[in-house]
Design a protein around this motif. Structure first.
Motif, PDB file in Angstrom:
ATOM      1  N   LYS A 157       0.861  -1.189   0.000  1.00  0.00           N
ATOM      2  CA  LYS A 157       0.000   0.000   0.000  1.00  0.00           C
ATOM      3  C   LYS A 157       0.895   1.235   0.000  1.00  0.00           C
ATOM      4  N   LYS A 211       1.041   5.180   0.200  1.00  0.00           N
ATOM      5  CA  LYS A 211       0.236   6.321   0.625  1.00  0.00           C
ATOM      6  C   LYS A 211       0.320   7.471  -0.368  1.00  0.00           C
ATOM      7  N   LYS A 212      -0.816   8.127  -0.570  1.00  0.00           N
ATOM      8  CA  LYS A 212      -0.898   9.338  -1.379  1.00  0.00           C
ATOM      9  C   LYS A 212      -1.421  10.443  -0.475  1.00  0.00           C
ATOM     10  N   GLY A 245      -3.811  12.809   1.613  1.00  0.00           N
ATOM     11  CA  GLY A 245      -5.044  12.538   2.345  1.00  0.00           C
ATOM     12  C   GLY A 245      -5.153  11.068   2.701  1.00  0.00           C
ATOM     13  N   ASP A 246      -6.331  10.500   2.476  1.00  0.00           N
ATOM     14  CA  ASP A 246      -6.542   9.081   2.766  1.00  0.00           C
ATOM     15  C   ASP A 246      -6.364   8.196   1.537  1.00  0.00           C
ATOM     16  N   ALA A 247      -5.969   8.771   0.410  1.00  0.00           N
ATOM     17  CA  ALA A 247      -5.827   8.019  -0.831  1.00  0.00           C
ATOM     18  C   ALA A 247      -4.584   7.135  -0.811  1.00  0.00           C
ATOM     19  N   PHE A 248      -4.604   6.088  -1.630  1.00  0.00           N
ATOM     20  CA  PHE A 248      -3.436   5.226  -1.754  1.00  0.00           C
ATOM     21  C   PHE A 248      -3.478   4.491  -3.092  1.00  0.00           C
ATOM     22  N   ASP A 249      -2.316   4.020  -3.529  1.00  0.00           N
ATOM     23  CA  ASP A 249      -2.188   3.124  -4.669  1.00  0.00           C
ATOM     24  C   ASP A 249      -1.674   1.799  -4.135  1.00  0.00           C
TER      25      ASP A 249
END
Length: 91
Positions: free
Chosen positions: A5, A7-8, A10-14
């Motif tokens: 995972k 992290k991007k 905010g709460d976003a992720f790739d």
């Protein structure tokens, strides 16, 4: 199959597949410095991870460690070689 995972903002992720990873390398000739991931079995399957600021070599090690933990069982095994490795080339 395991995933890492990433992290991007905010709460976003790739997510990045942890299966069949051949190499993980820091690319410093880019702006910003990126991480390239190459997978076994396909010379055309390469992933470039681009940060908001430059990655450093410690980021490559952190990614290697995460993939090792996902592997389960033995994970990563240390090998005591007489010299440090400069690179690994697949052809």
């Amino acid at each position: 199959m395991g995933y890492v995972k990433l992290k991007k903002a905010g709460d976003a992720f790739d997510i990045l597949s942890a299966e069949g990873v051949a190499t993980i390398k820091l690319q410093t000739g880019t702006t910003p410095d990126t991480i390239d991931v190459t997978y076994l079995g396909s010379s055309s399957l390469n992933v470039t991870i681009t940060p908001v600021a430059d990655f450093v070599q410690a980021d490559v090690q952190a990614l290697n460690d995460a993939i090792g933990k996902i592997g389960g069982g033995a994970g990563l095994q240390d090998v005591d070689l007489s010299q440090v490795v400069s690179e690994i080339a697949y052809s």
